[in-house]
Design a protein around this motif. Structure first.
Motif, PDB file in Angstrom:
ATOM      1  N   UNK A 109       0.832  -1.211   0.000  1.00  0.00           N
ATOM      2  CA  UNK A 109       0.000   0.000   0.000  1.00  0.00           C
ATOM      3  C   UNK A 109       0.865   1.260   0.000  1.00  0.00           C
ATOM      4  N   UNK A 110       1.993   1.208   0.718  1.00  0.00           N
ATOM      5  CA  UNK A 110       2.902   2.362   0.797  1.00  0.00           C
ATOM      6  C   UNK A 110       4.332   1.897   0.540  1.00  0.00           C
ATOM      7  N   UNK A 165      10.198  -1.223   5.042  1.00  0.00           N
ATOM      8  CA  UNK A 165      11.469  -0.563   5.321  1.00  0.00           C
ATOM      9  C   UNK A 165      12.313  -0.435   4.063  1.00  0.00           C
ATOM     10  N   UNK A 166      13.613  -0.799   4.172  1.00  0.00           N
ATOM     11  CA  UNK A 166      14.523  -0.666   3.025  1.00  0.00           C
ATOM     12  C   UNK A 166      14.618  -1.950   2.209  1.00  0.00           C
TER      13      UNK A 166
END
Length: 308
Positions: free
Chosen positions: A274-275, A280-281
């Motif tokens: 969604x984001x 994280x990375x």
């Protein structure tokens, strides 16, 4: 003699190495009795080591030992013992390390050890090696280089061609080629003339390959791969296990279902996040179809990119 050596060197010699040492001492006993000995080349090689602390201990011990039996022994016999102790793993890694703290680092073998370690670091673009790994490398390299420096050949107790074939199979051609470069460097610097079918160089190459394999395996970064499937729990658990089983052939990864709070290098999921920062990375790969050969090939390519 065995007890005298352990006492003089403040070293503990393991049972297997005592067998090697016992054989060497039997050879020494016969050599001392021989009247036809020439040491010209040995004396030349030993010039940088006459003040070496280990040699001085061995010299004193050998001369004292044979004096008990009223045997006239040449000082060169101590030189041969010195070469033997450093060429074969008689000393434990700890005892050898203690010796390296005292030895002259500008002497030929120590110089070669340091040069080859540096060459390996540059070749693999390591910023630095773990202390214990570098120490382990110096231990093995010292045996290789002492043999190359002092000895003319080595007894082939293994099937050379079979060993080389196995090494190539498991390590790859690039590693073997680099090992050939290392043996070329060491023989050139030691001024060794290449002789066809030289057992010393053949086994030296095998040992370089084995050492490079150790370094490669210990320095390989294990990628953490997390699986995060957006499905009903009963399907998720089954497919997680199937994916893990299907990826076992890919070297250098650890695969598991995503654990809360754990950092991953690669995420496998079946839905677009969604984001952007949801994982994280970590790099995210969205599966086109669970267990497809297309996805497996893509995942293997990504793993290679992440580890290179």
């Amino acid at each position: 003699m065995m007890q005298a050596m352990e006492s003089s060197l403040h070293a503990t010699i393991e049972p297997e190495n005592k067998q090697r040492l016992n054989m060497w001492l039997l050879i020494s006993k016969n050599r001392v009795a021989s009247k036809e000995k020439k040491y010209t080349h040995l004396r030349k090689l030993m010039q940088p080591y006459l003040k070496d602390p280990l040699y001085q201990k061995i010299r004193m011990m050998v001369l004292r030992y044979f004096s008990r039996y009223s045997i006239e022994v040449d000082e060169e016999e101590a030189m041969l013992h010195f070469a033997f102790l450093l060429a074969f793993p008689i000393l434990s890694e700890h005892d050898y390390h203690e010796y390296t703290l005292e030895r002259d680092r500008r002497a030929p073998i120590a110089t070669m050890d340091a040069y080859i370690v540096e060459t390996i670091i540059i070749q693999y673009k390591f910023r630095r090696l773990p202390y214990m790994l570098e120490r382990d490398m110096h231990y093995h390299l010292s045996h290789i280089h002492t043999k190359l420096y002092f000895f003319q050949g080595e007894m082939e107790i293994y099937d050379y061609e079979g060993m080389l074939a196995k090494e190539k199979q498991f390590t790859g051609r690039d590693l073997v080629t680099f090992a050939e470069t290392l043996i070329a460097i060491s023989t050139t610097k030691f001024g060794i003339k290449e002789v066809e079918d030289n057992s010393l160089l053949k086994l030296g190459l095998l040992k370089y390959i084995s050492l490079l394999a150790i370094v490669t395996l210990k320095m390989t970064t294990i990628l953490q791969v997390g699986i995060d499937l957006k499905m009903e729990a009963i399907f998720t658990e089954t497919l997680n296990q199937l994916l893990i089983l299907n990826m076992r052939h890919i070297n250098g990864i650890h695969v598991e279902a995503c654990q809360p709070g754990k950092v991953y290098d690669l995420i496998l999921t079946n839905e677009q996040p969604a984001a952007k920062g949801d994982y994280g990375s970590a790099r995210v790969y969205v599966l086109s179809e669970i267990m497809s050969s297309f996805d497996m090939k893509n995942i293997q390519t990504i793993v290679q990119q992440l580890t290179s």
